[in-house]
Design a protein around this motif. Structure first.
Motif, PDB file in Angstrom:
ATOM      1  N   MET A   1      47.652  35.033  25.599  1.00 15.86           N
ATOM      2  CA  MET A   1      46.522  35.891  25.607  1.00 15.86           C
ATOM      3  C   MET A   1      45.449  35.436  26.587  1.00 15.86           C
ATOM      4  N   ASN A   2      45.419  34.195  26.827  1.00 17.57           N
ATOM      5  CA  ASN A   2      44.486  33.692  27.825  1.00 17.57           C
ATOM      6  C   ASN A   2      44.757  34.269  29.199  1.00 17.57           C
ATOM      7  N   TRP A   3      46.034  34.327  29.444  1.00 13.75           N
ATOM      8  CA  TRP A   3      46.364  34.863  30.760  1.00 13.75           C
ATOM      9  C   TRP A   3      45.998  36.346  30.852  1.00 13.75           C
ATOM     10  N   GLN A   4      45.992  37.059  29.724  1.00 13.52           N
ATOM     11  CA  GLN A   4      45.614  38.475  29.734  1.00 13.52           C
ATOM     12  C   GLN A   4      44.115  38.612  30.019  1.00 13.52           C
ATOM     13  N   TYR A   5      43.349  37.712  29.439  1.00 16.63           N
ATOM     14  CA  TYR A   5      41.903  37.751  29.731  1.00 16.63           C
ATOM     15  C   TYR A   5      41.648  37.404  31.204  1.00 16.63           C
ATOM     16  N   GLY A   6      42.393  36.473  31.699  1.00 19.52           N
ATOM     17  CA  GLY A   6      42.270  36.106  33.110  1.00 19.52           C
ATOM     18  C   GLY A   6      42.638  37.281  34.013  1.00 19.52           C
ATOM     19  N   LEU A   7      43.699  37.996  33.627  1.00 27.43           N
ATOM     20  CA  LEU A   7      44.131  39.168  34.405  1.00 27.43           C
ATOM     21  C   LEU A   7      43.068  40.269  34.356  1.00 27.43           C
ATOM     22  N   ILE A   8      42.449  40.433  33.219  1.00 21.14           N
ATOM     23  CA  ILE A   8      41.385  41.445  33.073  1.00 21.14           C
ATOM     24  C   ILE A   8      40.177  41.058  33.926  1.00 21.14           C
ATOM     25  N   ILE A   9      39.828  39.795  33.925  1.00 21.94           N
ATOM     26  CA  ILE A   9      38.672  39.338  34.710  1.00 21.94           C
ATOM     27  C   ILE A   9      38.964  39.476  36.208  1.00 21.94           C
ATOM     28  N   ILE A  10      40.180  39.108  36.624  1.00 23.51           N
ATOM     29  CA  ILE A  10      40.557  39.240  38.043  1.00 23.51           C
ATOM     30  C   ILE A  10      40.555  40.724  38.430  1.00 23.51           C
ATOM     31  N   SER A  11      41.086  41.583  37.577  1.00 29.39           N
ATOM     32  CA  SER A  11      41.093  43.029  37.862  1.00 29.39           C
ATOM     33  C   SER A  11      39.670  43.560  37.954  1.00 29.39           C
ATOM     34  N   LEU A  12      38.806  43.063  37.100  1.00 27.69           N
ATOM     35  CA  LEU A  12      37.412  43.479  37.123  1.00 27.69           C
ATOM     36  C   LEU A  12      36.740  43.043  38.433  1.00 27.69           C
ATOM     37  N   ILE A  13      36.993  41.828  38.862  1.00 29.02           N
ATOM     38  CA  ILE A  13      36.413  41.332  40.117  1.00 29.02           C
ATOM     39  C   ILE A  13      36.956  42.121  41.308  1.00 29.02           C
ATOM     40  N   ILE A  14      38.253  42.388  41.299  1.00 29.18           N
ATOM     41  CA  ILE A  14      38.858  43.189  42.393  1.00 29.18           C
ATOM     42  C   ILE A  14      38.269  44.605  42.374  1.00 29.18           C
ATOM     43  N   GLY A  15      38.073  45.199  41.227  1.00 33.87           N
ATOM     44  CA  GLY A  15      37.470  46.538  41.117  1.00 33.87           C
ATOM     45  C   GLY A  15      36.045  46.556  41.635  1.00 33.87           C
ATOM     46  N   ILE A  16      35.302  45.496  41.315  1.00 38.37           N
ATOM     47  CA  ILE A  16      33.910  45.413  41.803  1.00 38.37           C
ATOM     48  C   ILE A  16      33.898  45.296  43.326  1.00 38.37           C
ATOM     49  N   ILE A  17      34.776  44.461  43.873  1.00 42.34           N
ATOM     50  CA  ILE A  17      34.848  44.288  45.334  1.00 42.34           C
ATOM     51  C   ILE A  17      35.229  45.611  46.002  1.00 42.34           C
ATOM     52  N   ILE A  18      36.213  46.291  45.468  1.00 40.18           N
ATOM     53  CA  ILE A  18      36.633  47.587  46.030  1.00 40.18           C
ATOM     54  C   ILE A  18      35.477  48.597  45.926  1.00 40.18           C
ATOM     55  N   GLY A  19      34.755  48.601  44.805  1.00 37.68           N
ATOM     56  CA  GLY A  19      33.602  49.512  44.630  1.00 37.68           C
ATOM     57  C   GLY A  19      32.502  49.230  45.646  1.00 37.68           C
ATOM     58  N   ILE A  20      32.253  47.919  45.889  1.00 43.83           N
ATOM     59  CA  ILE A  20      31.212  47.548  46.873  1.00 43.83           C
ATOM     60  C   ILE A  20      31.614  48.005  48.270  1.00 43.83           C
ATOM     61  N   VAL A  21      32.877  47.798  48.634  1.00 45.83           N
ATOM     62  CA  VAL A  21      33.364  48.222  49.965  1.00 45.83           C
ATOM     63  C   VAL A  21      33.238  49.741  50.102  1.00 45.83           C
ATOM     64  N   ILE A  22      33.660  50.469  49.119  1.00 47.65           N
ATOM     65  CA  ILE A  22      33.580  51.946  49.173  1.00 47.65           C
ATOM     66  C   ILE A  22      32.120  52.396  49.265  1.00 47.65           C
TER      67      ILE A  22
END
Length: 131
Positions: free
Chosen positions: A1-22
C-alpha cells in the motif's frame, strides 16, 4: 500500500507539472491576444483621428475655395464694369489712339512708324550721285 500512495503522489506531481505547462502555453496565447487587441484599439483611435483631421482639412479647403471663387467673381465684375466704362468713353472719342494696329501688326512686337509721303521732286542722294 505504500507503493500505491507513492504512485498517487507521483501521479499528482506529474498532473501538476502538466497543468502548469498547459497553463503557460495558454497564457502566452492569451497574452498575445491581449497585445493584438490593444494594438487594434490603438489603430482604431489613430484612424478616427486621421479621419477627423482629413475632414477638417477638406472643410477648410472648401471654405478657402469658396472665398477665392467669390473674390474672383468680384474681380471679374470689376474688370467688366471698368472695361464697359472705358469702352463707352472710347466710342464717344474715337481719336484717343494715335495708331491703330491691324491684327498682323499686333502679332509682331514692333512699333509702327509714320511714313511721310514722298514729294514729287526727286531728291538726290549724295552717296549715290557718284555712279
Amino acid at each position: 500500500m505504500n507503493w500505491q500512495y507513492g504512485l498517487i503522489i507521483i501521479s499528482l506531481i506529474i498532473g501538476i507539472i502538466i497543468g502548469i505547462v498547459i497553463m503557460r502555453i495558454k497564457n502566452r496565447k492569451s497574452h498575445k491576444q491581449e497585445i493584438l487587441q490593444y494594438e487594434l484599439e490603438k489603430s482604431k483611435v489613430k484612424l478616427d483621428f486621421y479621419q477627423k483631421e482629413l475632414s477638417n482639412y477638406f472643410s477648410s479647403t472648401k471654405e478657402l475655395l469658396d472665398n477665392m471663387a467669390e473674390i474672383h467673381n468680384q474681380f471679374y465684375h470689376h474688370i467688366l464694369e471698368s472695361s464697359n466704362k472705358f469702352l463707352l468713353n472710347q466710342k464717344s472719342n474715337k481719336s484717343n489712339w494715335k495708331y491703330r494696329l491691324t491684327e498682323a501688326e499686333s502679332d509682331n512686337d514692333q512699333i509702327p512708324i509714320e511714313i511721310k509721303p514722298q514729294s514729287s521732286k526727286k531728291e538726290i542722294n549724295p552717296d549715290l550721285s557718284h555712279s
